[in-house]
Design a protein around this motif. Structure first.
Motif, short mmCIF file in Angstrom:
data_model
loop_
_atom_site.label_atom_id
_atom_site.label_comp_id
_atom_site.label_asym_id
_atom_site.label_seq_id
_atom_site.Cartn_x
_atom_site.Cartn_y
_atom_site.Cartn_z
N ASP A 9 -2.67 6.24 -0.61
CA ASP A 9 -3.78 5.78 -1.44
C ASP A 9 -4.24 4.39 -1.00
O ASP A 9 -5.43 4.12 -0.97
CB ASP A 9 -3.39 5.76 -2.90
N GLU A 10 -3.29 3.53 -0.66
CA GLU A 10 -3.63 2.18 -0.19
C GLU A 10 -4.39 2.26 1.13
O GLU A 10 -5.37 1.55 1.32
CB GLU A 10 -2.36 1.35 -0.03
N ARG A 11 -3.95 3.13 2.01
CA ARG A 11 -4.66 3.31 3.29
C ARG A 11 -6.08 3.79 3.06
O ARG A 11 -7.03 3.28 3.65
CB ARG A 11 -3.95 4.35 4.16
N THR A 12 -6.23 4.79 2.20
CA THR A 12 -7.54 5.35 1.92
C THR A 12 -8.44 4.31 1.26
O THR A 12 -9.62 4.18 1.60
CB THR A 12 -7.42 6.60 1.02
N LYS A 13 -7.88 3.57 0.32
CA LYS A 13 -8.64 2.54 -0.37
C LYS A 13 -9.13 1.49 0.62
O LYS A 13 -10.31 1.11 0.59
CB LYS A 13 -7.76 1.88 -1.44
N LYS A 14 -8.27 1.04 1.52
CA LYS A 14 -8.67 0.05 2.52
C LYS A 14 -9.71 0.62 3.48
O LYS A 14 -10.63 -0.09 3.88
CB LYS A 14 -7.46 -0.46 3.29
N LEU A 15 -9.58 1.88 3.84
CA LEU A 15 -10.56 2.49 4.74
C LEU A 15 -11.93 2.55 4.06
O LEU A 15 -12.94 2.17 4.66
CB LEU A 15 -10.12 3.89 5.16
N LEU A 16 -11.96 3.02 2.83
CA LEU A 16 -13.24 3.14 2.11
C LEU A 16 -13.87 1.77 1.87
O LEU A 16 -15.09 1.60 2.06
CB LEU A 16 -13.04 3.88 0.79
N LEU A 17 -13.06 0.79 1.47
CA LEU A 17 -13.59 -0.56 1.30
C LEU A 17 -14.09 -1.12 2.64
O LEU A 17 -15.14 -1.76 2.71
CB LEU A 17 -12.52 -1.49 0.72
N GLY A 18 -13.34 -0.87 3.71
CA GLY A 18 -13.74 -1.33 5.03
C GLY A 18 -15.06 -0.73 5.47
O GLY A 18 -15.91 -1.43 6.02
N LEU A 19 -15.23 0.56 5.23
CA LEU A 19 -16.49 1.21 5.58
C LEU A 19 -17.65 0.62 4.78
O LEU A 19 -18.74 0.39 5.31
CB LEU A 19 -16.39 2.72 5.35
N LEU A 20 -17.40 0.35 3.51
CA LEU A 20 -18.42 -0.27 2.66
C LEU A 20 -18.78 -1.67 3.17
O LEU A 20 -19.95 -2.02 3.30
CB LEU A 20 -17.93 -0.33 1.21
#
Length: 95
Positions: A9-20
């Motif tokens: 979940d932390e990885r996914t959260k960082k990926l989505l925030l990074g894309l944003l």
């Protein structure tokens, strides 16, 4: 098992925030002339966000590089948040 889920979940959260955040940085590039002035505000914020998202040496180095990338003209197309995520979770993990 619960820790594994949290890590993913932390990885996914960082990926989505990074894309944003990368999209926000590229958005300023789409507005001629005005976009480069917006980078004056976005560059320090992006550097801070990067160092906040990624702790330690990776966060410090990536924060500085993100600031430089955002403040320089015509470099907004570089997805620094996404590249840092790839480095953190794939390249660095393989070592």
């Amino acid at each position: 098992m619960k820790e594994e889920i949290m890590v993913k979940d932390e990885r996914t959260k960082k990926l989505l925030l990074g894309l944003l955040f990368d999209a926000m940085g590229m958005l300023t590039f789409t507005i001629p002339l005005v976009g480069e002035f917006a980078d004056v505000v976005w560059a320090p914020l992006a550097g801070f966000l990067m160092s906040y998202m990624y702790k330690g040496r990776v966060g410090r180095v990536a924060g500085i590089l993100t600031f430089v990338e955002e403040i320089l003209p015509f470099t907004d197309v570089i997805p620094s948040f996404t590249l840092t995520w790839l480095y953190t979770y794939y390249i660095q993990r393989k070592r």
